[in-house]
Design a protein around this motif. Structure first.
Motif, mmCIF file in Angstrom:
data_model
loop_
_atom_site.group_PDB
_atom_site.id
_atom_site.type_symbol
_atom_site.label_atom_id
_atom_site.label_comp_id
_atom_site.label_asym_id
_atom_site.label_seq_id
_atom_site.Cartn_x
_atom_site.Cartn_y
_atom_site.Cartn_z
ATOM 1 N N LEU A 1 0.816 -1.209 0.000
ATOM 2 C CA LEU A 1 0.000 0.000 0.000
ATOM 3 C C LEU A 1 0.848 1.258 0.000
ATOM 4 C CD1 LEU A 1 -2.290 -2.013 0.461
ATOM 5 C CD2 LEU A 1 -3.236 -0.442 2.178
ATOM 6 N N ARG A 2 1.951 1.237 0.739
ATOM 7 C CA ARG A 2 2.804 2.431 0.745
ATOM 8 C C ARG A 2 3.446 2.648 -0.629
ATOM 9 N NH1 ARG A 2 3.830 2.158 6.716
ATOM 10 N NH2 ARG A 2 3.284 4.252 7.426
ATOM 11 N N ALA A 3 3.800 1.582 -1.315
ATOM 12 C CA ALA A 3 4.322 1.741 -2.679
ATOM 13 C C ALA A 3 3.265 2.371 -3.575
ATOM 14 C CB ALA A 3 4.769 0.391 -3.234
ATOM 15 N N ASP A 4 2.033 1.891 -3.458
ATOM 16 C CA ASP A 4 0.944 2.456 -4.267
ATOM 17 C C ASP A 4 0.723 3.928 -3.943
ATOM 18 O OD1 ASP A 4 -1.595 2.169 -5.985
ATOM 19 O OD2 ASP A 4 -2.362 2.967 -4.082
ATOM 20 N N HIS A 5 0.812 4.284 -2.663
ATOM 21 C CA HIS A 5 0.547 5.668 -2.262
ATOM 22 C C HIS A 5 1.770 6.569 -2.429
ATOM 23 C CE1 HIS A 5 -3.582 5.766 -0.685
ATOM 24 N NE2 HIS A 5 -3.402 4.464 -0.542
ATOM 25 N N THR A 6 2.843 6.023 -3.002
ATOM 26 C CA THR A 6 4.028 6.830 -3.311
ATOM 27 C C THR A 6 4.199 7.002 -4.812
ATOM 28 O OG1 THR A 6 5.116 6.021 -1.290
ATOM 29 C CG2 THR A 6 6.521 7.039 -2.968
ATOM 30 N N VAL A 7 4.099 5.907 -5.562
ATOM 31 C CA VAL A 7 4.333 5.990 -7.014
ATOM 32 C C VAL A 7 3.229 5.331 -7.822
ATOM 33 C CG1 VAL A 7 6.850 6.131 -6.777
ATOM 34 C CG2 VAL A 7 5.747 3.885 -6.960
ATOM 35 N N GLY A 8 2.148 4.924 -7.165
ATOM 36 C CA GLY A 8 1.082 4.214 -7.863
ATOM 37 C C GLY A 8 -0.184 5.028 -7.998
ATOM 38 N N SER A 9 -1.308 4.361 -7.776
ATOM 39 C CA SER A 9 -2.609 4.998 -7.979
ATOM 40 C C SER A 9 -3.026 5.910 -6.835
ATOM 41 C CB SER A 9 -3.674 3.917 -8.166
ATOM 42 O OG SER A 9 -3.896 3.223 -6.932
ATOM 43 N N HIS A 10 -2.393 5.764 -5.685
ATOM 44 C CA HIS A 10 -2.735 6.523 -4.471
ATOM 45 C C HIS A 10 -4.176 6.242 -4.033
ATOM 46 C CE1 HIS A 10 0.886 9.205 -4.384
ATOM 47 N NE2 HIS A 10 0.902 8.859 -5.663
ATOM 48 N N THR A 11 -4.653 5.032 -4.267
ATOM 49 C CA THR A 11 -6.044 4.722 -3.947
ATOM 50 C C THR A 11 -6.218 3.490 -3.075
ATOM 51 O OG1 THR A 11 -6.341 3.372 -5.943
ATOM 52 C CG2 THR A 11 -6.837 5.739 -6.116
ATOM 53 N N LEU A 12 -5.254 2.574 -3.017
ATOM 54 C CA LEU A 12 -5.453 1.298 -2.324
ATOM 55 C C LEU A 12 -5.625 1.494 -0.818
ATOM 56 C CD1 LEU A 12 -2.883 -1.096 -4.051
ATOM 57 C CD2 LEU A 12 -5.324 -0.810 -4.546
ATOM 58 N N THR A 13 -6.539 0.711 -0.249
ATOM 59 C CA THR A 13 -6.729 0.679 1.201
ATOM 60 C C THR A 13 -6.624 -0.762 1.669
ATOM 61 O OG1 THR A 13 -9.119 0.315 1.196
ATOM 62 C CG2 THR A 13 -8.341 2.607 0.956
ATOM 63 N N HIS B 1 4.656 13.081 0.603
ATOM 64 C CA HIS B 1 5.044 12.422 -0.658
ATOM 65 C C HIS B 1 4.401 11.038 -0.732
ATOM 66 C CE1 HIS B 1 7.449 11.536 -4.188
ATOM 67 N NE2 HIS B 1 7.913 10.441 -3.613
ATOM 68 N N SER B 2 4.288 10.363 0.425
ATOM 69 C CA SER B 2 3.477 9.155 0.532
ATOM 70 C C SER B 2 2.130 9.555 1.120
ATOM 71 C CB SER B 2 4.143 8.116 1.445
ATOM 72 O OG SER B 2 3.218 7.097 1.818
ATOM 73 N N THR B 3 1.059 9.138 0.460
ATOM 74 C CA THR B 3 -0.291 9.463 0.932
ATOM 75 C C THR B 3 -0.953 8.275 1.630
ATOM 76 O OG1 THR B 3 -1.233 8.871 -1.238
ATOM 77 C CG2 THR B 3 -0.618 11.183 -0.886
ATOM 78 N N TYR B 4 -0.157 7.299 2.048
ATOM 79 C CA TYR B 4 -0.657 6.100 2.742
ATOM 80 C C TYR B 4 -1.628 6.516 3.845
ATOM 81 C CZ TYR B 4 -0.232 1.844 5.664
ATOM 82 O OH TYR B 4 -0.460 0.721 6.421
ATOM 83 N N PRO B 5 -2.874 6.002 3.808
ATOM 84 C CA PRO B 5 -3.904 6.521 4.706
ATOM 85 C C PRO B 5 -3.946 5.895 6.096
ATOM 86 C CG PRO B 5 -4.892 4.942 3.202
ATOM 87 C CD PRO B 5 -3.442 5.068 2.803
ATOM 88 N N HIS B 6 -3.128 4.866 6.346
ATOM 89 C CA HIS B 6 -3.203 4.158 7.620
ATOM 90 C C HIS B 6 -2.013 4.483 8.520
ATOM 91 C CE1 HIS B 6 -6.532 2.051 5.829
ATOM 92 N NE2 HIS B 6 -5.761 1.566 4.875
#
Length: 206
Positions: free
Chosen positions: A110-122, A163-168
């Motif tokens: 999830l942190r990879a996604d919220h750094t360089v991916g879709s920024h949507t995964l939970t 820069h990381s939008t990881y929501p958790h």
């Protein structure tokens, strides 16, 4: 792109912790810490789900429902990980290898996604592994995805808050370099816990 000098030791630390934990779970050998290879058998499903004390939090079939003091099973698919909203139970539940490993893999993915991916995964999008081999493969994939995200970070990114939008976690309020450090300590301490649980499982069998 040239890796920023201050990121280099954090990358080296991540690589060592990742490779050591992967070897500790998958075998056939693991680095003892001084460069000596120690023989290791692959993690079994029995170990993956082993509950050394009553009331453990673990990974469970969704149809079975959550374990003691958990309110729900987080994740997607037929399996989920025991969870509860904050404030978490006190004292904290003891967690199995399955819980700790899927927690690590989810966090990395999830942190990879919220750094360089879709920024949507939970957490609700993440498929929790119901067997040891699948969980090890998911950990490997998550670690590689996170490392790729790190390789794309320059000095500006390291200093960027959110820069990381990881929501958790606190990522949206933190400079990215702080998030990188946090992920390393998560990998180090959960990796050590998993290794100790493997030792205890082996020792109880004599």
């Amino acid at each position: 792109m040239t890796t920023p000098p201050r990121l280099v030791p954090l990358l080296e630390q991540f690589d060592f912790a990742y490779e050591r934990l992967l070897g500790r779970m998958a075998g056939p050998v693991v680095d003892s810490g001084n460069g000596t290879d120690v023989a290791v058998t692959p993690l079994t499903d029995e170990e993956y789900f082993w509950e050394p004390v009553p009331g453990c939090w673990s990974v469970r079939r969704r149809s079975d429902g959550p374990g003691a003091r958990a309110t729900h099973l987080t994740g997607a698919g037929d399996w989920g990980r025991d969870a509860a909203p904050a404030p978490h139970p006190e004292p904290p539940p003891f967690t199995t290898i399955a819980w700790r490993l899927t927690h690590l893999s989810e966090m990395l993915t999830l942190r990879a996604d919220h750094t360089v991916g879709s920024h949507t995964l939970t957490r609700d999008d993440y498929s929790v592994s119901g067997d040891a081999a699948g969980a090890i493969a998911a950990f490997d994939a998550g670690a590689k995805a996170w490392r790729e995200a790190l390789l794309g970070a320059d000095d500006t990114a390291l200093d960027t808050v959110g820069h990381s939008t990881y929501p958790h976690g606190s990522d949206p309020e933190d400079p990215f370099i702080d998030t990188v450090w946090w992920v390393n300590q998560e990998l180090l301490h959960h990796g050590a816990e998993i290794a100790l649980l493997r030792d205890l499982f082996r020792a109880r069998r004599g």
